[in-house]
Design an enzyme around this catalytic site. Structure first.
Site, PDB file in Angstrom:
ATOM      1  N   TYR A 141       0.827  -1.220   0.000  1.00 31.77           N
ATOM      2  CA  TYR A 141       0.000   0.000   0.000  1.00 31.77           C
ATOM      3  C   TYR A 141       0.858   1.265   0.000  1.00 31.77           C
ATOM      4  CZ  TYR A 141      -4.340  -2.537   0.208  1.00 31.77           C
ATOM      5  OH  TYR A 141      -5.396  -3.350  -0.134  1.00 31.77           O
ATOM      6  N   ASN A 180     -12.238   3.946  -6.374  1.00 32.61           N
ATOM      7  CA  ASN A 180     -10.788   4.093  -6.314  1.00 32.61           C
ATOM      8  C   ASN A 180     -10.341   4.554  -4.936  1.00 32.61           C
ATOM      9  OD1 ASN A 180     -10.895   3.384  -8.976  1.00 32.61           O
ATOM     10  ND2 ASN A 180     -10.751   5.487  -9.735  1.00 32.61           N
ATOM     11  N   VAL A 181      -9.098   4.231  -4.623  1.00 33.56           N
ATOM     12  CA  VAL A 181      -8.551   4.626  -3.310  1.00 33.56           C
ATOM     13  C   VAL A 181      -7.466   5.694  -3.477  1.00 33.56           C
ATOM     14  CG1 VAL A 181      -9.156   2.440  -2.188  1.00 33.56           C
ATOM     15  CG2 VAL A 181      -6.938   2.635  -3.363  1.00 33.56           C
ATOM     16  N   ASP A 182      -7.292   6.176  -4.718  1.00 33.11           N
ATOM     17  CA  ASP A 182      -6.328   7.268  -4.925  1.00 33.11           C
ATOM     18  C   ASP A 182      -7.030   8.602  -4.654  1.00 33.11           C
ATOM     19  OD1 ASP A 182      -6.871   6.623  -8.403  1.00 33.11           O
ATOM     20  OD2 ASP A 182      -7.585   8.398  -7.347  1.00 33.11           O
ATOM     21  N   HIS A 230     -14.620   2.497  -1.258  1.00 34.83           N
ATOM     22  CA  HIS A 230     -13.574   1.556  -0.827  1.00 34.83           C
ATOM     23  C   HIS A 230     -12.470   2.222  -0.035  1.00 34.83           C
ATOM     24  CE1 HIS A 230     -14.941  -1.184  -4.355  1.00 34.83           C
ATOM     25  NE2 HIS A 230     -15.680  -1.371  -3.281  1.00 34.83           N
ATOM     26  N   CYS A 283      -5.562   2.667  12.956  1.00 34.16           N
ATOM     27  CA  CYS A 283      -5.109   1.534  13.759  1.00 34.16           C
ATOM     28  C   CYS A 283      -5.926   0.287  13.425  1.00 34.16           C
ATOM     29  CB  CYS A 283      -5.263   1.848  15.244  1.00 34.16           C
ATOM     30  SG  CYS A 283      -4.843   0.452  16.284  1.00 34.16           S
ATOM     31  N   CYS A 328       0.312   2.033  16.341  1.00 34.64           N
ATOM     32  CA  CYS A 328      -0.705   3.004  16.736  1.00 34.64           C
ATOM     33  C   CYS A 328      -0.203   3.813  17.945  1.00 34.64           C
ATOM     34  CB  CYS A 328      -1.991   2.258  17.105  1.00 34.64           C
ATOM     35  SG  CYS A 328      -3.241   3.255  17.946  1.00 34.64           S
ATOM     36  N   THR A 339     -14.726   0.910 -15.103  1.00 33.48           N
ATOM     37  CA  THR A 339     -14.864  -0.158 -14.114  1.00 33.48           C
ATOM     38  C   THR A 339     -15.228  -1.460 -14.805  1.00 33.48           C
ATOM     39  OG1 THR A 339     -15.943  -0.874 -12.073  1.00 33.48           O
ATOM     40  CG2 THR A 339     -17.303   0.383 -13.617  1.00 33.48           C
ATOM     41  N   ASN A 391     -15.590   2.911 -21.410  1.00 30.48           N
ATOM     42  CA  ASN A 391     -14.635   1.861 -21.097  1.00 30.48           C
ATOM     43  C   ASN A 391     -14.087   1.346 -22.422  1.00 30.48           C
ATOM     44  OD1 ASN A 391     -13.362  -0.623 -20.225  1.00 30.48           O
ATOM     45  ND2 ASN A 391     -14.479  -0.350 -18.310  1.00 30.48           N
TER      46      ASN A 391
HETATM   47  C1  BV8 Z   1     -18.164  -7.475   1.032  1.00 29.50           C
HETATM   48  C2  BV8 Z   1      -9.795  -1.364  -1.863  1.00 29.50           C
HETATM   49  C3  BV8 Z   1     -19.340  -8.545   2.774  1.00 29.50           C
HETATM   50  C4  BV8 Z   1      -8.583  -2.206  -1.606  1.00 29.50           C
HETATM   51  C5  BV8 Z   1     -11.271  -2.805  -3.169  1.00 29.50           C
HETATM   52  C6  BV8 Z   1     -21.392 -10.756  -4.910  1.00 29.50           C
HETATM   53  C7  BV8 Z   1     -20.983 -11.416  -6.042  1.00 29.50           C
HETATM   54  C8  BV8 Z   1     -19.655 -11.809  -6.174  1.00 29.50           C
HETATM   55  C9  BV8 Z   1     -18.723 -11.540  -5.159  1.00 29.50           C
HETATM   56  C10 BV8 Z   1     -19.138 -10.885  -4.040  1.00 29.50           C
HETATM   57  C11 BV8 Z   1     -20.470 -10.487  -3.918  1.00 29.50           C
HETATM   58  N1  BV8 Z   1     -20.586  -9.833  -2.730  1.00 29.50           N
HETATM   59  C12 BV8 Z   1     -19.394  -9.813  -2.084  1.00 29.50           C
HETATM   60  C13 BV8 Z   1     -18.491 -10.461  -2.857  1.00 29.50           C
HETATM   61  C14 BV8 Z   1     -17.098 -10.667  -2.493  1.00 29.50           C
HETATM   62  C15 BV8 Z   1     -16.191  -9.506  -2.954  1.00 29.50           C
HETATM   63  C16 BV8 Z   1     -16.196  -9.409  -4.449  1.00 29.50           C
HETATM   64  O1  BV8 Z   1     -16.829  -8.547  -5.020  1.00 29.50           O
HETATM   65  N2  BV8 Z   1     -15.467 -10.312  -5.076  1.00 29.50           N
HETATM   66  C17 BV8 Z   1     -15.428 -10.344  -6.528  1.00 29.50           C
HETATM   67  C18 BV8 Z   1     -14.133  -9.744  -7.020  1.00 29.50           C
HETATM   68  C19 BV8 Z   1     -15.521 -11.804  -6.943  1.00 29.50           C
HETATM   69  N3  BV8 Z   1     -16.605  -8.249  -2.367  1.00 29.50           N
HETATM   70  C20 BV8 Z   1     -16.176  -7.923  -1.144  1.00 29.50           C
HETATM   71  O2  BV8 Z   1     -15.463  -8.642  -0.475  1.00 29.50           O
HETATM   72  C21 BV8 Z   1     -16.637  -6.590  -0.587  1.00 29.50           C
HETATM   73  N4  BV8 Z   1     -17.058  -6.787   0.757  1.00 29.50           N
HETATM   74  O3  BV8 Z   1     -18.970  -7.819   0.248  1.00 29.50           O
HETATM   75  O4  BV8 Z   1     -18.250  -7.737   2.369  1.00 29.50           O
HETATM   76  C22 BV8 Z   1     -19.590  -8.218   4.185  1.00 29.50           C
HETATM   77  C23 BV8 Z   1     -20.795  -7.629   4.519  1.00 29.50           C
HETATM   78  C24 BV8 Z   1     -21.057  -7.364   5.847  1.00 29.50           C
HETATM   79  C25 BV8 Z   1     -20.080  -7.637   6.816  1.00 29.50           C
HETATM   80  C26 BV8 Z   1     -18.853  -8.182   6.459  1.00 29.50           C
HETATM   81  C27 BV8 Z   1     -18.599  -8.479   5.130  1.00 29.50           C
HETATM   82  C28 BV8 Z   1     -15.497  -5.585  -0.531  1.00 29.50           C
HETATM   83  C29 BV8 Z   1     -15.003  -5.248  -1.896  1.00 29.50           C
HETATM   84  C30 BV8 Z   1     -14.007  -4.086  -1.813  1.00 29.50           C
HETATM   85  C31 BV8 Z   1     -12.610  -4.582  -2.077  1.00 29.50           C
HETATM   86  N5  BV8 Z   1     -11.659  -3.462  -2.098  1.00 29.50           N
HETATM   87  N6  BV8 Z   1     -10.441  -1.755  -3.107  1.00 29.50           N
HETATM   88  C32 BV8 Z   1      -7.463  -1.915  -2.562  1.00 29.50           C
HETATM   89  O5  BV8 Z   1      -7.614  -1.079  -3.476  1.00 29.50           O
HETATM   90  O6  BV8 Z   1      -6.403  -2.542  -2.400  1.00 29.50           O
HETATM   91  S1  BV8 Z   1     -11.886  -3.236  -4.669  1.00 29.50           S
HETATM   92  C33 BV8 Z   1     -10.679  -2.939  -5.826  1.00 29.50           C
HETATM   93  O7  BV8 Z   1     -11.023  -3.728  -6.914  1.00 29.50           O
HETATM   94  C34 BV8 Z   1     -10.631  -1.550  -6.362  1.00 29.50           C
HETATM   95  O8  BV8 Z   1     -10.854  -0.559  -5.420  1.00 29.50           O
HETATM   96  C35 BV8 Z   1     -11.706  -1.550  -7.389  1.00 29.50           C
HETATM   97  O9  BV8 Z   1     -12.898  -1.111  -6.845  1.00 29.50           O
HETATM   98  C36 BV8 Z   1     -11.847  -2.989  -7.702  1.00 29.50           C
HETATM   99  C37 BV8 Z   1     -11.406  -3.244  -9.107  1.00 29.50           C
HETATM  100  O10 BV8 Z   1     -12.460  -2.857  -9.852  1.00 29.50           O
HETATM  101  P1  BV8 Z   1     -12.300  -1.696 -10.947  1.00 29.50           P
HETATM  102  O11 BV8 Z   1     -12.203  -0.392 -10.291  1.00 29.50           O
HETATM  103  O12 BV8 Z   1     -13.391  -1.934 -11.889  1.00 29.50           O
HETATM  104  O13 BV8 Z   1     -10.925  -1.945 -11.622  1.00 29.50           O
HETATM  105  P2  BV8 Z   1     -10.589  -3.088 -12.612  1.00 29.50           P
HETATM  106  O14 BV8 Z   1      -9.137  -3.152 -12.678  1.00 29.50           O
HETATM  107  O15 BV8 Z   1     -11.396  -4.297 -12.262  1.00 29.50           O
HETATM  108  O16 BV8 Z   1     -11.188  -2.578 -14.011  1.00 29.50           O
HETATM  109  C38 BV8 Z   1     -10.648  -1.434 -14.594  1.00 29.50           C
HETATM  110  C39 BV8 Z   1     -11.496  -1.166 -15.806  1.00 29.50           C
HETATM  111  O17 BV8 Z   1     -11.003   0.025 -16.418  1.00 29.50           O
HETATM  112  C40 BV8 Z   1     -11.413  -2.268 -16.867  1.00 29.50           C
HETATM  113  O18 BV8 Z   1     -12.702  -2.539 -17.352  1.00 29.50           O
HETATM  114  C41 BV8 Z   1     -10.550  -1.638 -17.963  1.00 29.50           C
HETATM  115  O19 BV8 Z   1     -10.947  -2.065 -19.247  1.00 29.50           O
HETATM  116  C42 BV8 Z   1     -10.887  -0.186 -17.803  1.00 29.50           C
HETATM  117  N7  BV8 Z   1      -9.873   0.755 -18.285  1.00 29.50           N
HETATM  118  C43 BV8 Z   1      -8.548   0.555 -18.448  1.00 29.50           C
HETATM  119  N8  BV8 Z   1      -7.977   1.697 -18.913  1.00 29.50           N
HETATM  120  C44 BV8 Z   1      -8.966   2.625 -19.026  1.00 29.50           C
HETATM  121  C45 BV8 Z   1     -10.179   2.023 -18.633  1.00 29.50           C
HETATM  122  N9  BV8 Z   1     -11.342   2.678 -18.631  1.00 29.50           N
HETATM  123  C46 BV8 Z   1     -11.337   3.964 -19.041  1.00 29.50           C
HETATM  124  N10 BV8 Z   1     -10.218   4.620 -19.437  1.00 29.50           N
HETATM  125  C47 BV8 Z   1      -9.026   3.980 -19.442  1.00 29.50           C
HETATM  126  N11 BV8 Z   1      -7.909   4.629 -19.842  1.00 29.50           N
HETATM  127 ZN    ZN Z   2      -4.813   1.571  18.287  1.00 31.56          ZN
END
Ligand code: BV8
Ligand code: ZN
Length: 265
Positions: free
Chosen positions: A69, A104-106, A121, A129, A172, A213, A238
């Site tokens: 990170y 995004n996180v940026d 996110h 902490c 922390c 996305t 996209n």
């Molecule tokens: C939760 C922070 C429950 C960290 C991130 C339902 C169905 C399936 C799975 C699940 C579901 N519900 C929950 C899940 C599990 C999981 C999930 O979704 N898994 C998937 C992947 C199978 N979700 C979770 O775990 C979520 N939590 O549900 O908790 C719960 C409820 C109550 C109590 C306890 C628990 C939490 C998900 C959040 C994860 N954290 N980010 C970090 O950054 O390190 S997500 C992370 O991935 C990013 O932040 C981002 O959001 C995500 C990636 O997605 P995108 O942003 O779309 O990026 P990606 O690379 O995928 O795509 C980029 C796109 O841009 C592409 O299409 C590309 O073609 C395009 N592109 C490229 N260049 C360009 C462009 N577009 C335009 N212009 C360009 N130049």
């Molecule tokens: Zn603490």
């Protein structure tokens, strides 16, 4: 992306009063910030982001995860908002009820002129902490190695940082537990206030513009569906097909940094 899509999207935007702009990692790709699915930079290429972005990974190896990170945060610090970020800010300046929701996180939306995006996110710039959740300071950074003028936009080459690998997280100041990144990991719930705000905005919008996305991460990926189900037109920007193609009113195949400025021109 051709003329008719641009004209139709421009017409929808001109008619909108309460648009939502929903962004993913592709929004920052032209700033040089790797998307989640792209190979990460440097030594991080050998890790799967979805494996590292979890509480279990941090428990197992806090230095590896904190180091990843910190490398990403320093990379974002060197990056600059691209014309796509500025176009989103122009939409919000023109239509003041615009809500920007980002996965995004940026901090490139803020640096590109959108003061308060809804952050589903979390942020690389809000460490806390891992035990008592006390906010922790963003680590100070070595000076950015600028040996010439800062590029007008787009990425700086990945100048090797003095340190680019595992890094012991700070302790922390309150309880001594390891500090963690202020992001939502896989398996963690999204911040309820942000998710509620996003659902409310998508439920009341008259246009949803989804940018960069893959729509694979839930529950964030459901936000455009909320808008579509309630009859709002959905415009996608996209370069490649995504699951959102099925609900789009207009599909603009192209990079955000080119399509969005053309849309707001
Ligand atoms: C939760 C922070 C429950 C960290 C991130 C339902 C169905 C399936 C799975 C699940 C579901 N519900 C929950 C899940 C599990 C999981 C999930 O979704 N898994 C998937 C992947 C199978 N979700 C979770 O775990 C979520 N939590 O549900 O908790 C719960 C409820 C109550 C109590 C306890 C628990 C939490 C998900 C959040 C994860 N954290 N980010 C970090 O950054 O390190 S997500 C992370 O991935 C990013 O932040 C981002 O959001 C995500 C990636 O997605 P995108 O942003 O779309 O990026 P990606 O690379 O995928 O795509 C980029 C796109 O841009 C592409 O299409 C590309 O073609 C395009 N592109 C490229 N260049 C360009 C462009 N577009 C335009 N212009 C360009 N130049
Ligand atoms: Zn603490």
């Amino acid at each position: 992306m051709t003329g008719p899509e641009l004209a139709e999207a421009g017409r929808l935007l001109a008619a909108a009063r309460r648009p939502v702009v929903f962004t993913g990692a592709g929004m920052s790709a032209e700033s040089g910030v790797p998307t989640f699915r792209d190979a990460q930079i440097g030594l991080w290429q050998r890790y799967d982001p979805q494996e590292l972005a979890t509480p279990a990974a941090f428990r197992a190896d806090p230095a590896l995860v904190w180091g990843w990170y910190e490398a990403r945060r320093r990379g974002v610090r060197r990056a600059l908002p691209n014309p796509g970020h500025r176009a989103v800010a122009a939409i919000q300046a023109r239509l003041t009820e615009t809500v920007v929701i980002t996965q995004n996180v940026d901090d490139l939306h803020e640096r590109g002129g959108v003061p308060a995006p809804v952050r589903l996110h979390g942020s690389l710039f809000a460490p806390r902490c891992s035990a008592c959740a006390r906010p922790a300071p963003v680590p100070s950074d070595p000076p950015v190695p600028h040996d010439g003028p800062v590029p007008h936009d787009g990425p700086e080459p990945h100048a090797p940082e003095p340190h680019d690998g595992p890094l012991t997280p700070p302790a922390c100041a309150g309880c001594g537990a390891p500090v963690r990144p202020g992001v939502v990991w896989f398996g963690e719930a999204l911040p309820s206030a942000a998710l509620d705000a996003a659902v409310e905005a998508a439920s009341g919008c008259d246009l949803l513009l989804t940018v960069g996305t893959s729509a694979l991460v839930h529950p964030a990926a459901e936000i455009p569906l909320v808008a579509a189900r309630l009859g709002a037109p959905v415009v996608q920007v996209n370069p490649v097909p995504t699951p959102l193609d099925a609900i789009c009113t207009v599909n603009m195949r192209g990079p955000a940094g080119e399509v969005l400025p053309a849309l707001v021109r």
